[in-house]
Design a protein around this motif. Structure first.
Motif, PDB file in Angstrom:
ATOM      1  N   LEU A   1       0.815  -1.207   0.000  1.00  0.00           N
ATOM      2  CA  LEU A   1       0.000   0.000   0.000  1.00  0.00           C
ATOM      3  C   LEU A   1       0.848   1.256   0.000  1.00  0.00           C
ATOM      4  CD1 LEU A   1      -2.760  -1.132   2.516  1.00  0.00           C
ATOM      5  CD2 LEU A   1      -2.869  -1.130   0.025  1.00  0.00           C
ATOM      6  N   ASP A   2       2.110   1.145   0.380  1.00  0.00           N
ATOM      7  CA  ASP A   2       3.003   2.301   0.331  1.00  0.00           C
ATOM      8  C   ASP A   2       3.211   2.798  -1.097  1.00  0.00           C
ATOM      9  OD1 ASP A   2       3.296   2.253   3.049  1.00  0.00           O
ATOM     10  OD2 ASP A   2       5.196   1.159   3.031  1.00  0.00           O
TER      11      ASP A   2
ATOM     12  N   GLY B   1      -5.342   4.423  -5.551  1.00  0.00           N
ATOM     13  CA  GLY B   1      -4.745   3.983  -6.805  1.00  0.00           C
ATOM     14  C   GLY B   1      -4.922   2.500  -7.051  1.00  0.00           C
ATOM     15  N   ARG B   2      -4.317   2.035  -8.114  1.00  0.00           N
ATOM     16  CA  ARG B   2      -4.425   0.634  -8.516  1.00  0.00           C
ATOM     17  C   ARG B   2      -3.087  -0.069  -8.324  1.00  0.00           C
ATOM     18  NH1 ARG B   2      -9.143  -0.519 -11.008  1.00  0.00           N
ATOM     19  NH2 ARG B   2     -10.422   1.264 -11.632  1.00  0.00           N
ATOM     20  N   LEU B   3      -3.177  -1.319  -7.887  1.00  0.00           N
ATOM     21  CA  LEU B   3      -1.993  -2.148  -7.707  1.00  0.00           C
ATOM     22  C   LEU B   3      -2.204  -3.486  -8.393  1.00  0.00           C
ATOM     23  CD1 LEU B   3      -1.292  -1.614  -3.887  1.00  0.00           C
ATOM     24  CD2 LEU B   3      -0.082  -0.546  -5.808  1.00  0.00           C
ATOM     25  N   ALA B   4      -1.151  -3.990  -9.026  1.00  0.00           N
ATOM     26  CA  ALA B   4      -1.196  -5.328  -9.633  1.00  0.00           C
ATOM     27  C   ALA B   4      -0.852  -6.338  -8.549  1.00  0.00           C
ATOM     28  CB  ALA B   4      -0.226  -5.405 -10.806  1.00  0.00           C
ATOM     29  N   ASP B   5      -1.806  -6.571  -7.641  1.00  0.00           N
ATOM     30  CA  ASP B   5      -1.539  -7.399  -6.473  1.00  0.00           C
ATOM     31  C   ASP B   5      -2.356  -8.684  -6.444  1.00  0.00           C
ATOM     32  OD1 ASP B   5      -3.961  -6.162  -6.104  1.00  0.00           O
ATOM     33  OD2 ASP B   5      -3.533  -5.387  -4.100  1.00  0.00           O
ATOM     34  N   GLY B   6      -3.047  -9.005  -7.540  1.00  0.00           N
ATOM     35  CA  GLY B   6      -3.841 -10.217  -7.591  1.00  0.00           C
ATOM     36  C   GLY B   6      -3.064 -11.387  -8.164  1.00  0.00           C
TER      37      GLY B   6
ATOM     38  N   HIS C   1      -7.498   0.489  -4.777  1.00  0.00           N
ATOM     39  CA  HIS C   1      -7.363   0.652  -3.333  1.00  0.00           C
ATOM     40  C   HIS C   1      -7.678   2.088  -2.915  1.00  0.00           C
ATOM     41  CE1 HIS C   1      -5.299  -3.181  -2.238  1.00  0.00           C
ATOM     42  NE2 HIS C   1      -4.901  -3.138  -3.499  1.00  0.00           N
ATOM     43  N   LEU C   2      -8.367   2.208  -1.796  1.00  0.00           N
ATOM     44  CA  LEU C   2      -8.583   3.479  -1.115  1.00  0.00           C
ATOM     45  C   LEU C   2      -8.200   3.244   0.337  1.00  0.00           C
ATOM     46  CD1 LEU C   2      -9.639   6.386  -0.853  1.00  0.00           C
ATOM     47  CD2 LEU C   2     -11.947   5.434  -0.618  1.00  0.00           C
TER      48      LEU C   2
ATOM     49  N   ALA D   1      -4.240   3.976  13.651  1.00  0.00           N
ATOM     50  CA  ALA D   1      -4.745   2.855  12.854  1.00  0.00           C
ATOM     51  C   ALA D   1      -4.580   3.158  11.377  1.00  0.00           C
ATOM     52  CB  ALA D   1      -6.223   2.594  13.172  1.00  0.00           C
ATOM     53  N   ASN D   2      -4.439   2.112  10.604  1.00  0.00           N
ATOM     54  CA  ASN D   2      -4.501   2.179   9.150  1.00  0.00           C
ATOM     55  C   ASN D   2      -5.725   1.406   8.692  1.00  0.00           C
ATOM     56  OD1 ASN D   2      -1.989   3.557   8.984  1.00  0.00           O
ATOM     57  ND2 ASN D   2      -0.914   1.612   9.190  1.00  0.00           N
ATOM     58  N   PHE D   3      -6.354   1.829   7.598  1.00  0.00           N
ATOM     59  CA  PHE D   3      -7.610   1.207   7.186  1.00  0.00           C
ATOM     60  C   PHE D   3      -7.851   1.492   5.710  1.00  0.00           C
ATOM     61  CE2 PHE D   3      -8.314   5.445   8.782  1.00  0.00           C
ATOM     62  CZ  PHE D   3      -9.223   6.025   7.909  1.00  0.00           C
ATOM     63  N   GLY D   4      -8.758   0.730   5.096  1.00  0.00           N
ATOM     64  CA  GLY D   4      -9.056   0.970   3.689  1.00  0.00           C
ATOM     65  C   GLY D   4      -9.910  -0.122   3.084  1.00  0.00           C
ATOM     66  N   VAL D   5     -10.030  -0.056   1.749  1.00  0.00           N
ATOM     67  CA  VAL D   5     -10.844  -0.986   0.975  1.00  0.00           C
ATOM     68  C   VAL D   5     -10.106  -1.312  -0.315  1.00  0.00           C
ATOM     69  CG1 VAL D   5     -13.052  -1.362  -0.187  1.00  0.00           C
ATOM     70  CG2 VAL D   5     -12.974   0.013   1.896  1.00  0.00           C
ATOM     71  N   ALA D   6     -10.150  -2.573  -0.709  1.00  0.00           N
ATOM     72  CA  ALA D   6      -9.631  -3.007  -2.003  1.00  0.00           C
ATOM     73  C   ALA D   6     -10.785  -3.546  -2.830  1.00  0.00           C
ATOM     74  CB  ALA D   6      -8.572  -4.090  -1.822  1.00  0.00           C
TER      75      ALA D   6
END
Length: 448
Positions: free
Chosen positions: A71-72, A88-93, A295-296, A303-308
């Motif tokens: 996420l960094d 943004g978008r990450l190629a993490d799948g 990702h947002l 705390a850190n938090f978000g949604v993928a």
């Protein structure tokens, strides 16, 4: 159908027997050592007093572990109060080819077999409170990767095994009463009934877990092995090969488990199995499958938090430092306490939603409210802007009654949705959590 897969640190065996109208799969697992739908706003599951959803080392989690190191790489999208927003978008799948190959290996005769409706998990009542907690935690970890309407439910205990359709029955046994003792610490038998045309009419499963084994004695390993067995029960009928980073290998159950118990590939495969496929389908026929996620994320003080969002389903998450005591044991707090912060979420159309979050708790009754206000939204696939730059989302607010247990809290009433929260920081300086609705998947973080 698919077959159940297992991982182990010790060599174990698996055998599967096919019968004309019924398939009986016995997976012996070793171990040494989207699709969102409306959720009732009524009574939630009983709050688990253990540090769950997830806890590893000094970090406590709600929702799934999204690998913070990746996420960094997200771009900075500004701030909202004390929260730094990333987007943004990450190629993490894993990618379509990998998921398809996994499901193909996991299935029997290249045919999907899974529960067509949400299965019920029932534990034989000779289980101890610790053993019931092992099952409950594994169920909850897996449910994070299932569509809401297909998530497992824990039913009343059993006096004895019944082999009932639509049910996963779990029994803990002394070694002398467990047929595979010394060879595998746990095993799952799956029974699939078929009609004259060969169509699946019912699925049922029975899991046996031996006491006195290394896996049974280690809390984390026991939960991972139970999750492994439950994946067998759900439709991962075969073990997968070592080319996959999966807890469903027949070799090392624990090497690939994330903080969310399942490996990322296991979670993706489960989403394809229960989100895109039906019993009788070709396990590779689940349509387009992207390896890129939107990702947002929010980085707060405590705390850190978000949604993928990936392949039509969203995964909320939150994590932070584990408190030194349960909330009720914090002697520095009395009366009422309030945490204020930010909620961030994504709609099914990939529109960002942002607003204010406030968690209030009566420390005497350990009940309170979670309120999310000034909710705004922006165009799909656009990062949220500063407060006041978006348009109002629905009527602009959501509110829930909550109950606290240990350092977790859950909704007990209020608006539509399923809320899971944690308190973070050594002295409960933070609160964070996830919110799942049919029209919004969100996470929040707040500070006291």
């Amino acid at each position: 159908m698919r077959r159940a897969l297992c991982k182990t640190t010790m060599k174990r065996s698996i055998f599967i027997t096919a019968i004309v109208a019924t398939v009986l799969a016995l997976a012996a697992c070793g171990g040494g050592g989207g699709g969102n739908t409306p959720v009732s706003g009524g009574q939630p599951p009983e709050v688990n007093p253990l540090p769950f959803p997830l806890a590893t080392g000094n970090v406590e989690y709600a929702g799934l572990d999204q690998a913070a190191s990746r996420l960094d790489r997200l771009r900075d999208a500004g701030r909202r109060g004390d929260t730094r927003i990333r987007y943004g978008r990450l190629a993490d799948g894993s990618g379509r080819d990998t998921v398809a190959a996994y499901l193909s290996e996991a299935s029997i005769n290249d045919v999907v077999s899974r529960f067509p409706v949400a299965p019920t998990v029932r534990v034989v009542d000779t289980a101890t409170s610790r053993e019931r907690a092992i099952v409950a935690d594994a169920v909850e970890a897996i449910n994070l990767s299932l569509p809401v309407h297909l998530r497992m439910r824990i039913g009343p205990p059993l006096d004895a095994l019944e082999n009932a359709p639509g049910v996963i029955e779990v029994q803990f046994l002394e070694c002398a009463d467990y047929a595979r003792c010394g060879r595998a610490p746990a095993s799952t038998a799956v029974n699939i009934s078929r009609d004259a045309q060969g169509e699946q009419t019912a699925r049922r499963a029975q899991t046996a877990f031996a006491r006195g084994t290394f896996s049974h004695g280690n809390d984390r390993f026991a939960r991972i092995l139970m999750a492994h067995e439950l994946l067998h029960a759900l439709g991962v009928d075969n073990h997968v090969s070592e080319r996959f980073d999966s807890i469903m290998q027949a070799g090392n159950h624990y090497a690939f488990a994330s903080n969310s118990f399942l490996a990322p590939l296991d979670r993706e495969a489960l989403r394809a199995l229960y989100g895109r496929l039906d019993p009788g389908d070709d396990p590779t026929d689940f349509g387009p499958w992207s390896s890129t996620s939107l990702h947002l994320a929010g980085n707060g003080e405590h705390a850190n938090f978000g949604v993928a969002l990936r392949n039509g389903y969203a995964e909320p998450w939150a994590h932070g430092p584990m408190p030194s005591t349960p909330l009720a044991g914090n002697r520095a707090l009395s009366g009422a306490a309030t945490w204020e912060g930010t909620l961030l979420g994504l709609t099914p159309s990939a529109a960002a939603v942002a607003g204010d979050a406030e968690i209030g708790v009566n420390l005497a009754s350990l009940t309170g409210r979670a309120d999310f206000t000034s909710l705004e939204t922006w165009a799909p696939n656009v990062a949220p802007g500063a407060a006041g730059t978006g348009t109002q989302w629905l009527d602009g607010d959501l509110g829930y009654l909550i109950a606290v247990s240990g350092n977790t809290f859950r909704e007990t009433g209020g608006d539509h949705g399923r809320l899971t929260g944690i308190f973070t920081g050594r002295s409960h300086q933070g609160a964070a959590g996830t919110l799942e609705r049919s029209d919004l998947t969100a996470a929040f973080g707040a500070s006291r």
